[in-house]
Enzyme design. Structure first.
Site, mmCIF file in Angstrom:
data_model
loop_
_atom_site.group_PDB
_atom_site.id
_atom_site.type_symbol
_atom_site.label_atom_id
_atom_site.label_comp_id
_atom_site.label_asym_id
_atom_site.label_seq_id
_atom_site.Cartn_x
_atom_site.Cartn_y
_atom_site.Cartn_z
ATOM 1 N N ARG A 1 0.464 -3.284 0.645
ATOM 2 C CA ARG A 1 0.997 -4.066 -0.299
ATOM 3 C C ARG A 1 0.950 -5.744 0.064
ATOM 4 O O ARG A 1 1.653 -6.646 -0.539
ATOM 5 C CB ARG A 1 2.376 -3.875 -0.793
ATOM 6 C CG ARG A 1 2.821 -2.419 -1.090
ATOM 7 C CD ARG A 1 2.246 -2.201 -2.401
ATOM 8 N NE ARG A 1 2.367 -0.910 -2.788
ATOM 9 C CZ ARG A 1 1.464 0.072 -2.676
ATOM 10 N NH1 ARG A 1 0.300 -0.147 -1.932
ATOM 11 N NH2 ARG A 1 1.750 1.284 -3.035
ATOM 12 N N SER B 1 7.894 0.544 -8.936
ATOM 13 C CA SER B 1 8.457 0.952 -7.626
ATOM 14 C C SER B 1 8.975 -0.294 -7.185
ATOM 15 O O SER B 1 8.400 -1.406 -6.702
ATOM 16 C CB SER B 1 7.481 1.420 -6.837
ATOM 17 O OG SER B 1 7.932 1.699 -5.369
ATOM 18 N N GLU C 1 9.069 -4.463 -2.699
ATOM 19 C CA GLU C 1 7.622 -4.409 -3.223
ATOM 20 C C GLU C 1 7.269 -5.400 -4.569
ATOM 21 O O GLU C 1 6.522 -6.084 -4.751
ATOM 22 C CB GLU C 1 7.184 -2.962 -3.498
ATOM 23 C CG GLU C 1 5.935 -3.102 -4.177
ATOM 24 C CD GLU C 1 5.418 -1.504 -4.281
ATOM 25 O OE1 GLU C 1 4.672 -1.089 -5.308
ATOM 26 O OE2 GLU C 1 5.891 -0.724 -3.335
#
Length: 297
Positions: free
Chosen positions: A170, A220, A290
């Site tokens: 990420r 998410s 995230e």
């Protein structure tokens, strides 16, 4: 050159527009100025004007993994979704930053090119996928990227190789240096069109089964801590279904927070912080987001 000059020249520039119209959570305050460039030249001119006028500059793609605070964003916000061209050149697919990665994956599949199947259900843009090194079902953007074209804040176009992008979980280089993703080239492998499409259909079926697609969400929310899975940890802590205002930890997938109706960005952030607090207390694990969180409180 000023923003008004660009607007008079046909660049789509608006003032005091609520960004909740564009975010997947359906929350977020207003942008002082909001622009939708159609090409590299308009984008370059907008960046130059923001620099000349000393306007804070914020770049947004498809706003799918993003929370914009209720106070909105000062300065110039640029949404790149009109820069969405996709082309196939041999075994490579070139996509502008505003193109959806879903559309890019299906374009590749229809050309008999394999390597983007994992992205069949990711709702973000190419720019966002590169910025976040987006991934799903065992695949990540970095696995397919060949090169990335960017515009620096000094209005210089540059091209980075995959290695130069410093991809990790990420993360990518452009998170650190502020470069604006303009386009990405994906190096793919020849495959059988029907098999590629079948794999994508399978992954999308899994997504529909597991994820709360019936409600607005930012996807998410938390990064996966090493050695742990976020959803089961939230369930074990008794937090699944927890609701603050209109924001609820999804009863279908505990790693998602959904807008059950009338949620504000503050509701989302309060629920995120509450979950982080409880998980830290129960398991001594720090949950990091995230989802990208920007804007004024």
């Amino acid at each position: 050159m000023k923003l008004l000059d660009l607007k008079n020249d046909g660049v789509d520039i608006q003032e005091q527009i609520k960004l909740s119209k564009y975010t997947f959570t359906k929350t977020g305050g207003a942008a002082q100025y909001l622009a939708f460039p159609k090409n590299k030249t308009e984008l370059e001119n907008l960046v130059q004007v923001a620099c000349e006028e000393e306007l804070p500059l914020t770049i947004i793609g498809n706003a799918s993994n993003l929370i914009i605070r209720d106070g909105g964003i000062d300065g110039l916000v640029i949404i790149l979704t009109k820069m969405n061209q996709i082309s196939v050149k041999g075994n490579k697919v070139v996509a502008q930053a505003g193109a959806r990665i879903i559309d890019t994956a299906f374009t590749a599949a229809k050309a008999g090119l394999s390597g983007l199947e994992f992205a069949a259900g990711i709702p973000g843009s190419i720019g966002g996928a590169v910025f976040m090194n987006a991934g799903a079902y065992g695949g990540e953007t970095q696995n397919a990227v060949d090169t990335v074209t960017v515009l620096t804040r000094a209005s210089e176009f540059k091209t980075y190789t995959n290695q130069e992008m410093e991809f990790s979980y990420r993360h990518s280089l452009v998170q650190e240096n502020g470069d604006i993703v303009v386009a990405a080239t994906f190096a793919l492998k020849p495959g059988k069109k029907l098999e590629i499409l079948a794999q994508m259909d399978y992954l999308n079926a899994l997504r529909r089964y597991k994820q709360p697609l019936e409600y607005p969400s930012c996807g998410s929310v938390f990064k996966r801590p090493k050695g742990h899975f976020v959803g089961p940890m939230i369930i074990k802590a008794g937090l699944q279904g927890k609701q603050i205002g209109g924001a609820q930890d999804s009863t279908k997938h505990a790693g998602f927070i959904v807008n059950k109706g009338g949620a504000t960005a503050t509701d989302y952030l309060n629920l995120i912080h509450y979950i982080q607090k409880v998980i830290k207390e129960k398991y001594d694990i720090d949950l990091h987001t995230e989802v990208r969180i920007i804007g004024k409180k």
